[in-house]
Design an enzyme around this catalytic site. Structure first.
Site, short mmCIF file in Angstrom:
data_model
loop_
_atom_site.label_atom_id
_atom_site.label_comp_id
_atom_site.label_asym_id
_atom_site.label_seq_id
_atom_site.Cartn_x
_atom_site.Cartn_y
_atom_site.Cartn_z
N GLY A 1 52.09 20.93 46.97
CA GLY A 1 52.67 21.80 48.00
C GLY A 1 51.94 21.70 49.31
O GLY A 1 51.74 22.71 49.98
N ARG B 1 53.41 22.34 53.86
CA ARG B 1 53.39 23.44 54.85
C ARG B 1 52.40 24.52 54.40
O ARG B 1 51.81 24.41 53.31
CB ARG B 1 54.79 24.03 55.01
CG ARG B 1 55.31 24.63 53.74
CD ARG B 1 56.74 25.10 53.86
NE ARG B 1 56.96 26.20 52.94
CZ ARG B 1 58.14 26.69 52.62
NH1 ARG B 1 59.23 26.17 53.16
NH2 ARG B 1 58.25 27.70 51.80
N ASP C 1 58.48 17.36 41.73
CA ASP C 1 58.61 18.75 41.29
C ASP C 1 57.52 18.97 40.24
O ASP C 1 57.59 18.39 39.14
CB ASP C 1 60.01 18.96 40.68
CG ASP C 1 60.19 20.38 40.17
OD1 ASP C 1 59.20 21.15 40.13
OD2 ASP C 1 61.34 20.72 39.79
N ASN D 1 48.11 24.17 44.51
CA ASN D 1 48.48 25.14 45.54
C ASN D 1 49.97 25.50 45.52
O ASN D 1 50.34 26.61 45.89
CB ASN D 1 48.10 24.55 46.91
CG ASN D 1 48.82 25.25 48.05
OD1 ASN D 1 48.46 26.34 48.47
ND2 ASN D 1 49.89 24.61 48.55
N SER E 1 46.38 34.45 43.33
CA SER E 1 46.72 35.46 44.34
C SER E 1 46.07 36.78 43.93
O SER E 1 45.83 37.01 42.73
CB SER E 1 48.24 35.66 44.36
OG SER E 1 48.57 36.85 45.06
N TYR F 1 55.73 36.79 39.30
CA TYR F 1 54.66 36.18 40.10
C TYR F 1 53.28 36.66 39.62
O TYR F 1 52.36 35.86 39.47
CB TYR F 1 54.90 36.56 41.56
CG TYR F 1 54.00 35.91 42.58
CD1 TYR F 1 54.15 34.58 42.93
CD2 TYR F 1 53.00 36.66 43.24
CE1 TYR F 1 53.34 33.99 43.91
CE2 TYR F 1 52.19 36.08 44.21
CZ TYR F 1 52.37 34.75 44.54
OH TYR F 1 51.57 34.18 45.51
N ALA F 2 53.16 37.96 39.35
CA ALA F 2 51.88 38.51 38.88
C ALA F 2 51.49 37.90 37.54
O ALA F 2 50.32 37.56 37.31
CB ALA F 2 51.96 40.04 38.77
N ALA F 3 52.47 37.76 36.65
CA ALA F 3 52.20 37.17 35.33
C ALA F 3 51.73 35.73 35.47
O ALA F 3 50.75 35.31 34.84
CB ALA F 3 53.45 37.24 34.46
N ALA F 4 52.41 34.97 36.32
CA ALA F 4 52.05 33.56 36.49
C ALA F 4 50.67 33.43 37.13
O ALA F 4 49.85 32.61 36.72
CB ALA F 4 53.10 32.85 37.36
P1 NAI Z 1 54.72 28.13 51.28
O1 NAI Z 1 56.00 28.65 50.74
O2 NAI Z 1 54.52 28.08 52.75
O3 NAI Z 1 54.43 26.65 50.70
C1 NAI Z 1 54.59 26.39 49.35
C2 NAI Z 1 54.49 24.90 49.12
O4 NAI Z 1 54.71 24.65 47.72
C3 NAI Z 1 55.53 24.08 49.88
O5 NAI Z 1 54.90 22.91 50.34
C4 NAI Z 1 56.56 23.72 48.81
O6 NAI Z 1 57.20 22.49 49.06
C5 NAI Z 1 55.66 23.61 47.58
N1 NAI Z 1 56.37 23.77 46.31
C6 NAI Z 1 57.04 24.85 45.86
N2 NAI Z 1 57.56 24.59 44.66
C7 NAI Z 1 57.20 23.32 44.32
C8 NAI Z 1 57.45 22.49 43.21
N3 NAI Z 1 58.17 22.91 42.16
N4 NAI Z 1 56.95 21.23 43.21
C9 NAI Z 1 56.22 20.80 44.27
N5 NAI Z 1 55.94 21.54 45.34
C10 NAI Z 1 56.44 22.79 45.38
O7 NAI Z 1 53.59 29.01 50.58
P2 NAI Z 1 52.08 29.35 50.98
O8 NAI Z 1 52.06 30.71 51.55
O9 NAI Z 1 51.47 28.24 51.71
O10 NAI Z 1 51.43 29.47 49.52
C11 NAI Z 1 50.65 28.47 48.91
C12 NAI Z 1 50.05 29.05 47.63
O11 NAI Z 1 49.26 30.20 47.94
C13 NAI Z 1 51.11 29.50 46.63
O12 NAI Z 1 50.67 29.19 45.31
C14 NAI Z 1 51.13 31.00 46.83
O13 NAI Z 1 51.57 31.67 45.67
C15 NAI Z 1 49.69 31.28 47.15
N6 NAI Z 1 49.47 32.53 47.86
C16 NAI Z 1 50.01 32.74 49.10
C17 NAI Z 1 49.80 33.94 49.76
C18 NAI Z 1 50.35 34.23 51.12
O14 NAI Z 1 50.17 35.37 51.59
N7 NAI Z 1 51.01 33.29 51.80
C19 NAI Z 1 49.00 35.00 49.15
C20 NAI Z 1 48.47 34.67 47.85
C21 NAI Z 1 48.71 33.47 47.25
#
Ligand code: NAI
Length: 248
Positions: A13, A16, A64, A91, A143, A156-159
């Protein structure tokens, strides 16, 4: 020369948000950075942009992470291009929020499959090479919701809580081989994932954050670099909260 020069890192991921900030931070330090996203074109485009911004080595892979055989193929491709993976940052993550009573099974499964099974798939795929190298760093992005829960986010919390237990078990399996496995638990970070939060809720949240600001991708990238560094070689199975003090 930085300690990450020439080392291969896979960030899931990384197209972005937090993953992209991590990719840029490691690329600036001379690491060979592989990022993945579900969409191949988007992953390659993001990789080109990050490479241009940082003057670094970055490649994008469409994958994926919920699909185990796609992950195996991606890890093989990354090793062929850059050499064996030394750092894995799990991530990639998604949310599908809703109250339990109304939550569709698909929304439960999608979140668990991506956030938890995706990390399992990636760890399993990289450990063979890490075991051979007798070295490696795995950083799982959970998280604070995985620590304290949140109404409307049972999936989400469980995962995310599962990812913490998973990390501690894997840390014990791999410790004797010089591989560390740790968790970063971000708080409220400004990305596309949190873009839907209204101005009122944002203000309310800010009140509750002792450091009085929302986090950004660079805050998480700095913590990730620390856990990936030689200086963190005596840290494994740990959960590092990067949340401005929100979940104290
Ligand atoms: P985002 O939505 O901006 O980016 C998520 C990324 O994961 C994207 O690049 C997307 O293409 C990729 N992705 C999603 N599903 C995928 C899949 N099945 N296979 C491959 N790539 C996949 O999210 P963000 O905010 O950058 O979050 C990154 C991590 O941080 C996540 O795990 C999120 O749960 C965690 N997180 C984010 C918080 C926040 O406030 N933004 C707070 C706590 C944790």
């Amino acid at each position: 020369m930085s300690e990450f020069s020439g080392k291969t890192i896979l960030i899931t991921g990384g197209t972005r948000g937090i993953g992209r900030a991590c990719a840029a931070a490691f690329a600036k330090d001379g690491a060979r950075v592989a990022i993945c996203g579900r969409n191949d074109d988007a992953a390659q485009k993001a990789a080109q942009e990050i490479a241009a911004e940082t003057n670094g080595e970055v490649r994008g892979f469409g994958c994926d992470i919920a699909d185990a055989s796609a992950v195996d193929a991606m890890v093989k491709a990354v090793s062929e291009v850059f050499g064996p993976i030394y750092i894995l940052v799990n991530n990639a993550g998604i949310t599908r929020d809703g109250l339990l009573m109304r939550m569709k099974s698909e929304d439960w499964s999608a979140v668990v499959d991506t956030n938890l099974t995706g990390a399992f798939n990636c760890c399993r795929a990289v450990t063979r090479d890490m075991l051979k190298q007798r070295a490696g760093r795995i950083i799982n992005v959970s998280s604070i919701i995985g620590i304290r829960g949140q109404g409307g986010q049972t999936n989400y919390a469980a995962a995310k809580a599962g990812l913490i237990g998973f990390t501690k078990a894997l840390a014990q399996e791999l410790a004797s081989r010089g591989i560390t496995v740790n968790v970063i638990a971000p708080g409220y970070i400004d990305t596309d994932m949190t873009a839907f939060i209204t101005e009122d809720i944002r203000k309310e949240l800010l009140e509750k954050i002792p450091l009085k600001r929302v986090g950004n991708g660079e805050d998480i990238a700095a913590a990730t670099k620390f856990l990936a560094s030689d200086g963190a070689s005596y840290i494994t199975g740990a959960v590092l909260q990067v949340d401005g003090g929100l979940a104290m």
